[in-house]
Scaffold this motif. Structure first.
Motif, PDB file in Angstrom:
ATOM      1  N   LEU A   1       0.828  -1.209   0.000  1.00  0.00           N
ATOM      2  CA  LEU A   1       0.000   0.000   0.000  1.00  0.00           C
ATOM      3  C   LEU A   1       0.859   1.253   0.000  1.00  0.00           C
ATOM      4  CD1 LEU A   1      -2.901  -1.035   2.393  1.00  0.00           C
ATOM      5  CD2 LEU A   1      -2.901  -0.980  -0.089  1.00  0.00           C
ATOM      6  N   SER A   2       1.972   1.186  -0.729  1.00  0.00           N
ATOM      7  CA  SER A   2       2.874   2.318  -0.843  1.00  0.00           C
ATOM      8  C   SER A   2       3.512   2.298  -2.221  1.00  0.00           C
ATOM      9  CB  SER A   2       3.948   2.254   0.240  1.00  0.00           C
ATOM     10  OG  SER A   2       4.832   3.351   0.141  1.00  0.00           O
TER      11      SER A   2
ATOM     12  N   SER B   1     -12.991   1.847  -6.909  1.00  0.00           N
ATOM     13  CA  SER B   1     -13.936   0.765  -7.190  1.00  0.00           C
ATOM     14  C   SER B   1     -13.747  -0.318  -6.141  1.00  0.00           C
ATOM     15  CB  SER B   1     -13.717   0.201  -8.603  1.00  0.00           C
ATOM     16  OG  SER B   1     -12.409  -0.332  -8.728  1.00  0.00           O
ATOM     17  N   ASP B   2     -14.565  -1.369  -6.221  1.00  0.00           N
ATOM     18  CA  ASP B   2     -14.358  -2.495  -5.319  1.00  0.00           C
ATOM     19  C   ASP B   2     -13.864  -3.699  -6.109  1.00  0.00           C
ATOM     20  OD1 ASP B   2     -16.564  -3.630  -6.571  1.00  0.00           O
ATOM     21  OD2 ASP B   2     -17.949  -3.210  -4.934  1.00  0.00           O
ATOM     22  N   ASN B   3     -13.634  -4.809  -5.430  1.00  0.00           N
ATOM     23  CA  ASN B   3     -13.070  -5.985  -6.093  1.00  0.00           C
ATOM     24  C   ASN B   3     -14.053  -6.649  -7.053  1.00  0.00           C
ATOM     25  OD1 ASN B   3     -14.220  -6.637  -3.319  1.00  0.00           O
ATOM     26  ND2 ASN B   3     -14.142  -8.690  -4.209  1.00  0.00           N
ATOM     27  N   PHE B   4     -15.325  -6.226  -7.042  1.00  0.00           N
ATOM     28  CA  PHE B   4     -16.309  -6.744  -7.985  1.00  0.00           C
ATOM     29  C   PHE B   4     -16.389  -5.892  -9.248  1.00  0.00           C
ATOM     30  CE2 PHE B   4     -18.095  -7.986  -3.762  1.00  0.00           C
ATOM     31  CZ  PHE B   4     -17.879  -9.340  -3.895  1.00  0.00           C
ATOM     32  N   GLY B   5     -15.713  -4.760  -9.272  1.00  0.00           N
ATOM     33  CA  GLY B   5     -15.767  -3.875 -10.435  1.00  0.00           C
ATOM     34  C   GLY B   5     -16.783  -2.757 -10.311  1.00  0.00           C
TER      35      GLY B   5
ATOM     36  N   ALA C   1     -20.275  -7.526   1.209  1.00  0.00           N
ATOM     37  CA  ALA C   1     -19.510  -8.624   0.620  1.00  0.00           C
ATOM     38  C   ALA C   1     -18.163  -8.182   0.047  1.00  0.00           C
ATOM     39  CB  ALA C   1     -20.328  -9.282  -0.490  1.00  0.00           C
ATOM     40  N   THR C   2     -17.881  -6.876   0.054  1.00  0.00           N
ATOM     41  CA  THR C   2     -16.631  -6.375  -0.510  1.00  0.00           C
ATOM     42  C   THR C   2     -15.438  -6.886   0.278  1.00  0.00           C
ATOM     43  OG1 THR C   2     -17.730  -4.363  -1.266  1.00  0.00           O
ATOM     44  CG2 THR C   2     -15.333  -4.296  -1.092  1.00  0.00           C
ATOM     45  N   SER C   3     -14.413  -7.344  -0.440  1.00  0.00           N
ATOM     46  CA  SER C   3     -13.191  -7.814   0.221  1.00  0.00           C
ATOM     47  C   SER C   3     -12.047  -6.816   0.091  1.00  0.00           C
ATOM     48  CB  SER C   3     -12.754  -9.170  -0.349  1.00  0.00           C
ATOM     49  OG  SER C   3     -12.478  -9.064  -1.730  1.00  0.00           O
ATOM     50  N   SER C   4     -12.089  -5.960  -0.936  1.00  0.00           N
ATOM     51  CA  SER C   4     -11.037  -4.955  -1.083  1.00  0.00           C
ATOM     52  C   SER C   4     -11.538  -3.765  -1.893  1.00  0.00           C
ATOM     53  CB  SER C   4      -9.805  -5.548  -1.762  1.00  0.00           C
ATOM     54  OG  SER C   4     -10.104  -5.944  -3.084  1.00  0.00           O
ATOM     55  N   ILE C   5     -10.919  -2.622  -1.673  1.00  0.00           N
ATOM     56  CA  ILE C   5     -11.195  -1.395  -2.415  1.00  0.00           C
ATOM     57  C   ILE C   5     -10.007  -1.114  -3.330  1.00  0.00           C
ATOM     58  CG2 ILE C   5     -11.565   1.094  -2.244  1.00  0.00           C
ATOM     59  CD1 ILE C   5     -13.948  -0.543  -1.342  1.00  0.00           C
ATOM     60  N   GLU C   6     -10.304  -0.868  -4.588  1.00  0.00           N
ATOM     61  CA  GLU C   6      -9.246  -0.620  -5.565  1.00  0.00           C
ATOM     62  C   GLU C   6      -9.143   0.885  -5.826  1.00  0.00           C
ATOM     63  OE1 GLU C   6      -7.835  -3.520  -6.182  1.00  0.00           O
ATOM     64  OE2 GLU C   6      -9.488  -4.494  -5.140  1.00  0.00           O
ATOM     65  N   LEU C   7      -7.974   1.431  -5.582  1.00  0.00           N
ATOM     66  CA  LEU C   7      -7.717   2.860  -5.818  1.00  0.00           C
ATOM     67  C   LEU C   7      -6.687   2.994  -6.933  1.00  0.00           C
ATOM     68  CD1 LEU C   7      -7.831   5.909  -5.107  1.00  0.00           C
ATOM     69  CD2 LEU C   7      -6.032   5.455  -3.405  1.00  0.00           C
ATOM     70  N   VAL C   8      -7.049   3.748  -7.981  1.00  0.00           N
ATOM     71  CA  VAL C   8      -6.135   4.018  -9.088  1.00  0.00           C
ATOM     72  C   VAL C   8      -5.880   5.516  -9.141  1.00  0.00           C
ATOM     73  CG1 VAL C   8      -5.776   3.884 -11.581  1.00  0.00           C
ATOM     74  CG2 VAL C   8      -6.965   2.033 -10.396  1.00  0.00           C
ATOM     75  N   ILE C   9      -4.593   5.891  -9.177  1.00  0.00           N
ATOM     76  CA  ILE C   9      -4.197   7.297  -9.260  1.00  0.00           C
ATOM     77  C   ILE C   9      -3.442   7.482 -10.565  1.00  0.00           C
ATOM     78  CG2 ILE C   9      -2.993   9.191  -8.120  1.00  0.00           C
ATOM     79  CD1 ILE C   9      -3.113   7.531  -5.530  1.00  0.00           C
TER      80      ILE C   9
ATOM     81  N   SER D   1      -4.649  -1.907  -3.750  1.00  0.00           N
ATOM     82  CA  SER D   1      -5.761  -2.782  -3.399  1.00  0.00           C
ATOM     83  C   SER D   1      -5.847  -2.811  -1.880  1.00  0.00           C
ATOM     84  CB  SER D   1      -5.546  -4.189  -3.962  1.00  0.00           C
ATOM     85  OG  SER D   1      -6.655  -5.013  -3.705  1.00  0.00           O
ATOM     86  N   ILE D   2      -6.854  -2.121  -1.339  1.00  0.00           N
ATOM     87  CA  ILE D   2      -6.960  -1.917   0.106  1.00  0.00           C
ATOM     88  C   ILE D   2      -7.880  -2.983   0.711  1.00  0.00           C
ATOM     89  CG2 ILE D   2      -7.606  -0.276   1.905  1.00  0.00           C
ATOM     90  CD1 ILE D   2      -7.317   1.927  -0.323  1.00  0.00           C
ATOM     91  N   PRO D   3      -7.362  -3.889   1.527  1.00  0.00           N
ATOM     92  CA  PRO D   3      -8.216  -4.909   2.148  1.00  0.00           C
ATOM     93  C   PRO D   3      -9.250  -4.270   3.055  1.00  0.00           C
ATOM     94  CG  PRO D   3      -5.880  -5.453   2.378  1.00  0.00           C
ATOM     95  CD  PRO D   3      -5.946  -4.029   1.913  1.00  0.00           C
ATOM     96  N   MET D   4     -10.426  -4.863   3.114  1.00  0.00           N
ATOM     97  CA  MET D   4     -11.488  -4.295   3.940  1.00  0.00           C
ATOM     98  C   MET D   4     -11.165  -4.336   5.430  1.00  0.00           C
ATOM     99  SD  MET D   4     -13.876  -2.790   2.345  1.00  0.00           S
ATOM    100  CE  MET D   4     -15.054  -2.656   3.701  1.00  0.00           C
ATOM    101  N   ASP D   5     -10.232  -5.195   5.834  1.00  0.00           N
ATOM    102  CA  ASP D   5      -9.880  -5.207   7.252  1.00  0.00           C
ATOM    103  C   ASP D   5      -9.058  -3.981   7.646  1.00  0.00           C
ATOM    104  OD1 ASP D   5      -7.396  -5.758   6.186  1.00  0.00           O
ATOM    105  OD2 ASP D   5      -7.286  -7.805   6.958  1.00  0.00           O
ATOM    106  N   LYS D   6      -8.657  -3.179   6.646  1.00  0.00           N
ATOM    107  CA  LYS D   6      -7.980  -1.914   6.919  1.00  0.00           C
ATOM    108  C   LYS D   6      -8.943  -0.726   6.852  1.00  0.00           C
ATOM    109  CE  LYS D   6      -3.334  -3.276   5.474  1.00  0.00           C
ATOM    110  NZ  LYS D   6      -2.761  -3.152   6.849  1.00  0.00           N
TER     111      LYS D   6
END
Length: 226
Positions: free
Chosen positions: A76-77, A143-147, A187-195, A209-214
């Protein structure tokens, strides 16, 4: 896998508000035990289940669940010869009347000899003498891991690339927040961030790709407050 088609009278919106069906065009499809709600194949090529899975629909009534493409960055860096961009935190905000989701980043120069310039917004309007216009978030996609795409409401601080804007100096740190009007599904498992390239002084596109546990979730008492 069991599939049941039921006639339904409802309007279905996808998370990005781009998919909409009239009562006449809509059908409810129950997939296994998930009780997923889908659009009619004759209306849109894609739809989403209530749990957030992206489904491709075909004109013959068949369908397949799309497997999302992910580009995880476990650290995540991001770091290049000029700048370092790091994920700091993420949080879901909910109140009695509204909800939102925010991602927080930290940006630091990786050089002792260069300033870092940003461009997080672009200007719209103000053409042909019009006094109407404003700033629009630019350079970020969430976005999320489902698109499912998240609509960005605000990026702070705001930069539009003017030379008069204060750049980031060596040894300084700048925090950024990306606020969306959508919140992650259960149900999301991760958040996708694009810069995008050059948005934060970065030489390449950044993908986190940010896990939902964060992701910090609101407490039950918080969600009931005003």
């Amino acid at each position: 896998m069991k599939i049941h088609l039921l006639t339904a009278t409802f309007v279905f919106w996808a998370i990005d508000n781009e998919l909409k069906a009239t009562p006449e065009e809509a059908k409810a499809i129950i997939v296994d035990d998930s009780e997923a709600t889908q659009l009619s194949a004759s209306f849109k090529e894609y739809a989403f289940t209530k749990s957030g899975k992206k489904v491709k629909l075909f004109s013959d009534g068949t369908w397949t669940i799309e497997t999302p493409e992910t580009t995880p960055n476990s650290s995540l860096s991001y770091s290049d010869e000029q700048v370092r961009v790091s994920f700091s935190s993420a949080r879901i905000f909910k109140s009695k009347y509204s909800e939102s989701f925010s991602i927080f980043l930290e940006v630091k120069p990786n050089t002792e000899t260069k300033f870092i310039s940003f461009r997080t917004h672009r200007v719209w309007g103000y053409t042909d003498g019009s006094d109407r216009g404003g700033r629009k978030p630019y350079g970020f996609r969430v976005s999320d891991n489902f698109g499912n795409s998240f609509k960005i409401k605000n990026i702070h601080p705001s930069y539009i690339g003017h030379r008069s804007e204060k750049p980031l100096r060596p040894n300084e740190t700048q925090g950024f927040s990306i606020k969306t009007v959508n919140v992650p599904l259960d149900a999301t498992s991760s958040i996708e961030l694009v810069i995008n390239k050059n948005t934060l002084g970065n030489s390449n596109t950044i993908r986190f790709s940010i896990p939902m546990d964060k992701v910090e979730k609101p407490k039950s008492s918080d969600s009931k407050s005003d």
